[in-house]
Design a protein around this motif. Structure first.
Motif, short mmCIF file in Angstrom:
data_model
loop_
_atom_site.label_atom_id
_atom_site.label_comp_id
_atom_site.label_asym_id
_atom_site.label_seq_id
_atom_site.Cartn_x
_atom_site.Cartn_y
_atom_site.Cartn_z
N GLY A 70 51.37 22.81 50.61
CA GLY A 70 51.61 23.73 49.50
C GLY A 70 51.99 22.95 48.26
N LYS A 71 52.38 23.65 47.22
CA LYS A 71 52.77 22.98 45.97
C LYS A 71 54.07 22.20 46.12
N LEU A 72 55.06 22.80 46.82
CA LEU A 72 56.38 22.17 46.91
C LEU A 72 56.70 21.59 48.28
N SER A 73 55.93 21.99 49.30
CA SER A 73 56.24 21.52 50.65
C SER A 73 55.02 21.65 51.54
N THR A 74 55.16 21.21 52.77
CA THR A 74 54.10 21.34 53.77
C THR A 74 54.65 22.11 54.95
N LEU A 75 53.95 23.15 55.34
CA LEU A 75 54.32 23.95 56.50
C LEU A 75 53.67 23.35 57.73
N GLU A 76 54.49 23.00 58.72
CA GLU A 76 53.97 22.48 59.97
C GLU A 76 54.06 23.58 61.01
N LEU A 77 52.93 23.91 61.63
CA LEU A 77 52.84 25.01 62.56
C LEU A 77 52.42 24.49 63.93
N THR A 78 53.16 24.89 64.95
CA THR A 78 52.82 24.57 66.33
C THR A 78 52.69 25.87 67.08
N TYR A 79 51.61 26.03 67.81
CA TYR A 79 51.43 27.27 68.55
C TYR A 79 50.75 27.00 69.89
N VAL A 80 50.98 27.93 70.82
CA VAL A 80 50.44 27.84 72.17
C VAL A 80 49.93 29.21 72.55
N ARG A 81 48.76 29.28 73.15
CA ARG A 81 48.24 30.55 73.65
C ARG A 81 48.79 30.75 75.05
N MET A 82 49.47 31.89 75.25
CA MET A 82 50.09 32.20 76.54
C MET A 82 49.56 33.56 77.02
N TYR A 83 49.53 33.73 78.33
CA TYR A 83 49.02 34.97 78.91
C TYR A 83 50.09 35.62 79.78
N TYR A 84 50.03 36.94 79.87
CA TYR A 84 50.95 37.74 80.68
C TYR A 84 52.39 37.34 80.38
N CYS A 85 52.80 37.66 79.18
CA CYS A 85 54.11 37.25 78.67
C CYS A 85 55.00 38.45 78.39
N VAL A 86 56.27 38.15 78.28
CA VAL A 86 57.24 39.12 77.80
C VAL A 86 57.91 38.53 76.57
N GLU A 87 58.42 39.43 75.74
CA GLU A 87 59.18 39.03 74.57
C GLU A 87 60.64 38.94 74.96
N ALA A 88 61.27 37.83 74.64
CA ALA A 88 62.69 37.64 74.92
C ALA A 88 63.43 37.60 73.59
N ALA A 89 64.20 38.65 73.29
CA ALA A 89 65.02 38.70 72.08
C ALA A 89 66.42 38.22 72.46
N ILE A 90 66.86 37.14 71.85
CA ILE A 90 68.10 36.47 72.23
C ILE A 90 69.21 36.80 71.23
N PRO A 92 50.03 28.33 80.10
CA PRO A 92 49.70 28.28 78.67
C PRO A 92 48.70 27.16 78.41
N SER A 93 47.99 27.29 77.31
CA SER A 93 47.09 26.22 76.90
C SER A 93 47.92 25.09 76.30
N SER A 94 47.26 24.01 75.95
CA SER A 94 47.97 22.90 75.31
C SER A 94 48.41 23.31 73.91
N PRO A 95 49.53 22.78 73.45
CA PRO A 95 49.99 23.11 72.10
C PRO A 95 49.00 22.64 71.04
N SER A 96 48.87 23.43 69.99
CA SER A 96 48.04 23.07 68.84
C SER A 96 48.96 22.88 67.64
N PHE A 97 48.62 21.92 66.81
CA PHE A 97 49.44 21.59 65.66
C PHE A 97 48.59 21.72 64.40
N ARG A 98 49.21 22.17 63.32
CA ARG A 98 48.50 22.30 62.06
C ARG A 98 49.50 22.11 60.92
N ALA A 99 49.09 21.40 59.90
CA ALA A 99 49.90 21.22 58.69
C ALA A 99 49.18 21.87 57.53
N VAL A 100 49.88 22.73 56.81
CA VAL A 100 49.32 23.44 55.66
C VAL A 100 50.08 22.99 54.42
#
Length: 162
Positions: free
Chosen positions: A12-32, A2-10
């Motif tokens: 809003g009027k009442l709060s701030t959404l903090e988003l962390t994401y990573v670009r990954m390749y050849y992945c599977v979805e794991a539903a727990i 995976p690439s390095s994690p990226s962080f972003r704060a958005v």
């Protein structure tokens, strides 16, 4: 890898959404999903279920945080997780799902019981593991499904099924 994690704060009027994401390749979805096999008192006042991948082990994704002496279960014994899906690399050795259950006593962060299970990803299918924490026995089920990794994958899957 995976690439390095990226962080972003958005803000809003009442709060701030903090988003962390990573670009990954050849992945599977794991539903727990987690089901209680044997009820018992949760050995503490707070509990936390998390998941991560072996390549980003220090970036644990909270699946459920709760307070109280009993696990929050529905009528069928299933624990309702706030989040239940995570992507996991399929390639080895970094392709591992790490599931963790923690019990914290009161406000003491040092008094922690933690159980960890490692799941090896599959392209499709299910994997089940039993864990025991305190007097509770839980069954953790991971349902695996392959994620399309490009536009070609989406187009070929669409032609195959429709």
């Amino acid at each position: 890898m995976p690439s390095s994690p990226s962080f972003r704060a958005v803000p809003g009027k009442l709060s701030t959404l903090e988003l962390t994401y990573v670009r990954m390749y050849y992945c599977v979805e794991a539903a727990i999903s987690v089901r209680v096999r044997k009820h018992g008192l949760w050995p503490g006042c707070r509990g936390l279920f998390t998941a991560s991948t072996a390549s980003l082990e220090d970036m644990e994704i909270p699946l459920l945080a709760f307070e109280g002496d009993r696990l929050p279960v529905d009528g069928s014994g299933r624990i309702e997780l706030a989040r239940r899906v995570i992507c996991v690399e399929l390639l080895q050795p970094e392709g591992k799902l790490l599931f963790s259950a923690k019990a914290l006593r009161g406000g003491d962060e040092k008094d922690v019981r933690r159980v960890r299970k490692t799941f090896t990803p599959k392209k499709v299918g299910k994997t089940k593991e039993n864990i025991k924490i305190g007097s509770c026995e839980l069954e953790v089920t991971v349902t695996w499904s392959l994620l399309p990794s490009s536009k070609y994958d989406y187009d070929s899957a669409f032609r195959r099924y429709y």
